[in-house]
Write a protein that holds these residues in place. Sequence first.
Motif, PDB file in Angstrom:
ATOM      1  N   VAL A  44      18.063  12.982 -22.937  1.00  0.00           N
ATOM      2  CA  VAL A  44      18.072  14.441 -22.949  1.00  0.00           C
ATOM      3  C   VAL A  44      18.237  14.940 -21.520  1.00  0.00           C
ATOM      4  O   VAL A  44      17.803  14.284 -20.561  1.00  0.00           O
ATOM      5  CB  VAL A  44      16.774  15.010 -23.566  1.00  0.00           C
ATOM      6  N   LYS A  45      18.881  16.108 -21.388  1.00  0.00           N
ATOM      7  CA  LYS A  45      19.076  16.725 -20.078  1.00  0.00           C
ATOM      8  C   LYS A  45      18.846  18.221 -20.188  1.00  0.00           C
ATOM      9  O   LYS A  45      19.100  18.829 -21.241  1.00  0.00           O
ATOM     10  CB  LYS A  45      20.478  16.448 -19.534  1.00  0.00           C
ATOM     11  N   ILE A  46      18.367  18.807 -19.129  1.00  0.00           N
ATOM     12  CA  ILE A  46      18.197  20.250 -19.054  1.00  0.00           C
ATOM     13  C   ILE A  46      19.087  20.758 -17.927  1.00  0.00           C
ATOM     14  O   ILE A  46      18.994  20.287 -16.782  1.00  0.00           O
ATOM     15  CB  ILE A  46      16.717  20.637 -18.857  1.00  0.00           C
ATOM     16  N   ASN A  47      20.012  21.632 -18.300  1.00  0.00           N
ATOM     17  CA  ASN A  47      21.049  22.080 -17.366  1.00  0.00           C
ATOM     18  C   ASN A  47      21.776  20.899 -16.723  1.00  0.00           C
ATOM     19  O   ASN A  47      22.120  20.921 -15.537  1.00  0.00           O
ATOM     20  CB  ASN A  47      20.471  23.001 -16.282  1.00  0.00           C
ATOM     21  N   PRO A  51      15.155  15.378 -16.971  1.00  0.00           N
ATOM     22  CA  PRO A  51      13.799  15.921 -16.840  1.00  0.00           C
ATOM     23  C   PRO A  51      12.883  14.949 -16.099  1.00  0.00           C
ATOM     24  O   PRO A  51      13.191  13.764 -15.933  1.00  0.00           O
ATOM     25  CB  PRO A  51      13.349  16.101 -18.291  1.00  0.00           C
ATOM     26  N   ASN A  70      11.159  20.275 -16.232  1.00  0.00           N
ATOM     27  CA  ASN A  70      12.417  20.397 -15.481  1.00  0.00           C
ATOM     28  C   ASN A  70      12.209  20.216 -13.990  1.00  0.00           C
ATOM     29  O   ASN A  70      11.156  20.570 -13.442  1.00  0.00           O
ATOM     30  CB  ASN A  70      13.054  21.762 -15.737  1.00  0.00           C
ATOM     31  N   ILE A  88       8.759  20.204 -21.940  1.00  0.00           N
ATOM     32  CA  ILE A  88       9.576  19.551 -22.959  1.00  0.00           C
ATOM     33  C   ILE A  88       8.710  18.498 -23.633  1.00  0.00           C
ATOM     34  O   ILE A  88       8.336  17.499 -23.014  1.00  0.00           O
ATOM     35  CB  ILE A  88      10.824  18.896 -22.337  1.00  0.00           C
ATOM     36  N   LEU A 105      10.484  23.027 -26.655  1.00  0.00           N
ATOM     37  CA  LEU A 105      10.643  23.523 -25.287  1.00  0.00           C
ATOM     38  C   LEU A 105       9.864  24.825 -25.152  1.00  0.00           C
ATOM     39  O   LEU A 105      10.057  25.759 -25.952  1.00  0.00           O
ATOM     40  CB  LEU A 105      12.117  23.739 -24.964  1.00  0.00           C
ATOM     41  N   ASP A 116      20.537  25.410 -20.641  1.00  0.00           N
ATOM     42  CA  ASP A 116      21.181  24.498 -21.583  1.00  0.00           C
ATOM     43  C   ASP A 116      20.287  23.280 -21.767  1.00  0.00           C
ATOM     44  O   ASP A 116      19.702  22.780 -20.797  1.00  0.00           O
ATOM     45  CB  ASP A 116      22.540  24.024 -21.054  1.00  0.00           C
ATOM     46  N   PHE A 117      20.202  22.825 -22.981  1.00  0.00           N
ATOM     47  CA  PHE A 117      19.483  21.587 -23.268  1.00  0.00           C
ATOM     48  C   PHE A 117      20.414  20.707 -24.083  1.00  0.00           C
ATOM     49  O   PHE A 117      21.030  21.172 -25.050  1.00  0.00           O
ATOM     50  CB  PHE A 117      18.201  21.868 -24.055  1.00  0.00           C
ATOM     51  N   SER A 118      20.532  19.428 -23.688  1.00  0.00           N
ATOM     52  CA  SER A 118      21.529  18.577 -24.345  1.00  0.00           C
ATOM     53  C   SER A 118      20.971  17.196 -24.654  1.00  0.00           C
ATOM     54  O   SER A 118      20.092  16.681 -23.955  1.00  0.00           O
ATOM     55  CB  SER A 118      22.784  18.453 -23.480  1.00  0.00           C
ATOM     56  N   SER A 184      24.963  19.950 -27.246  1.00  0.00           N
ATOM     57  CA  SER A 184      24.399  20.951 -26.332  1.00  0.00           C
ATOM     58  C   SER A 184      23.838  22.132 -27.106  1.00  0.00           C
ATOM     59  O   SER A 184      24.429  22.574 -28.105  1.00  0.00           O
ATOM     60  CB  SER A 184      25.465  21.444 -25.357  1.00  0.00           C
TER      61      SER A 184
END
Length: 700
Positions: A44-47, A51, A70, A88, A105, A116-118, A184
């Motif tokens: 998972v990624k934030i922007n 994390p 984040n 998260i 979140l 954005d969260f992906s 996303s």
Amino acid sequence: MDYRVIKENDLFLLTDDKGNIPVENSYGLGLYTKDTRFLNKLDVKINGEDPILLSSSADENYMAKILLTNPHMERDGELILWRESVEIERTRFIYDGVLYETIQLKNYYPKPVEFDFSLHVDVDFADMFIVRGFQSGNVGKRTGVDYEETRLTYHYEGADHVQRTTNIRWDRKAAEVTKEGSISFKFNLEHGEAQAVTVTVVPEIDGDSGQIISPGQALEKLKQSYEQWNAETTTITTDHLPLQRLVDRGVGDLRVLLTDIGFGRFPVAGLPWFGVPFGRDSLIAALQMLSINPDIAKGTLRTLAAYQGKEMNSWRDEQPGKIMHEIRYGELAATDQIPFTPYYGTIDATPLFLVLLTEYVKWTGDLQLVEELAPNIEAALNWINEYGDRDGDGFVEYHQESSKGIANQGWKDSADSVVHRNGDYAETPIALSEVQGYVYQAKMGIAAIYETQGNTEKAEALKAQAEDLKEKYNESFWMEDLDFHAIALDKDKNQVGTLTSNPGHVLLAEMLEEKKADSVIEKLVSPGFFSGYGIRTMAEGEAGYNPMSYHDGSVWPHDNSMILLGMSKVKRQSFANKIITGLITASKDFEYDRLPELFCGYDQSLGRTVKYPVACSPQAWAAGTPLVFVQTVLGLFPDSLNERINLSPCLLVGMNELKVERLRVGQGFLSVHVRRENGTLTVDILENTTGYEVTQHHQA
């Protein structure tokens, strides 16, 4: 642990402590079922950034929780997202063939935030043996990927012509989905607001898969299954809190490791790599579990009976009547590129099958199962006499025939585990000491059952064979100069004289002459063997000794547990309690007070236990070891055939109370409360609906 693992039935997820599956990792992380990896990437990624890990918890056996936040985000001096603004929380569990993960979140920034969260996923459908680097081979290919705003589906056609599919779904509309596996989402959160997305991953094999239900309903059903497990399991309470924690952890871990492939629940060997039926491992774990739930032994026996050897097959090291070592279900097995379909290269599973059956009957009196398995019993006894004893000398020995099989076929199956005192490796056929004990115990136990059934002729024949083995063993394996038994006899019938823990298993069979039994026990608790944390697999000072090795100086809890049962059986509990105390001390150095598969054999001078780098955890027979502690402390050995329960309690130092409730024996229950007050031991029988006589022998 450097990994997180959750399992339910035969689906398990192995990730790093952040909950991710990085593509580049050395540990084979992924989502697995039927020996195939159905997810080899998950992060998972934030922007677009990783994390930061806050906490990672796996103390619940059926669920993992991971807390992230984040990093600080600025671009060209403009604030994008202040550090630690977004919490998260990843919560995941498995139920009925489906992985559920809810990612919540929450905004802790004083103002609204937008980000954005992906998720990023991929699937390689790799066979377990390829993942672990043990094997290469001819495999199939991925045949495509379908995707929409709420799903991704990966397809694979194996070399075995099996269609495998990974179905990934989510319950929130995605802003973008790509065939490369990026999903996303846009989040706009007010101060204090929390929103979530739930992702499900469902492996599918030739159209067969689990069914998705609501996450809340799935979690409730999973919790109910654990409540049912606890309700049907013996209750153990003690004022010795380190032991209590070990017992509670062991009972919970064993529930995780239960699987049913159609013949009843049984324990798989361990996680992450041995979540399949094993002969030796499943049998020993079920033996350890007799005191808390004997039904597991029944499921184990039925499962292994279903796969009992039928033919001569050197590729699989199979002979008629032989109990399997291990079965695999992946692409390489299905195309016969590996012999695990199943593989039978184990010398001890067949006598252990009979040992578990006889001990199960002693606990339950269930002669109906004996009738059901009568052909399997006869086939196993025939294998011992005809195929196990390769040269007719009265000892059961092994020799590898399969080109891709296992060379050493006892529980110490490393290539270097059977070594002479001069450092030379023993050559096969090899007769192991503990295997002769299992055979003796099996034949005497089956003979007792036959006598109960009125089959006197067969009973007398088995007892005669067992007594002959006992005499030969004490003569051929005993080393006068060392006052100990050899680990084995090699191909020339020479003693393999290295001092190892193996002969300690023979104590449970009660096959040793009393003087020799005492000598073996005293040696096992001497400094050469006993590290302070447990009995080493090989004594310090031997040519092959290595405290860092897998089998030549390490400490295995299950190995100790087999010795403990024997010590308790021959009423040497004070020695047993020394070992139990050492293992309890060792457990404090492992996450969640969980005894691992093994640990290094260094002594207490280092101040803490030294971990073995790739030990499995949880491991079934390690999880079952604390249950043996309790049985050993109680000196508890039921005998349903004679309607008697033997008790010989000896509490640990620092333990003043041990209560065991709703212990299933025969057709009833036994509850026992052992107390020590002012140095005096008191045993109260709180409940006895078994109809059996309880005989007590108090030890100092």
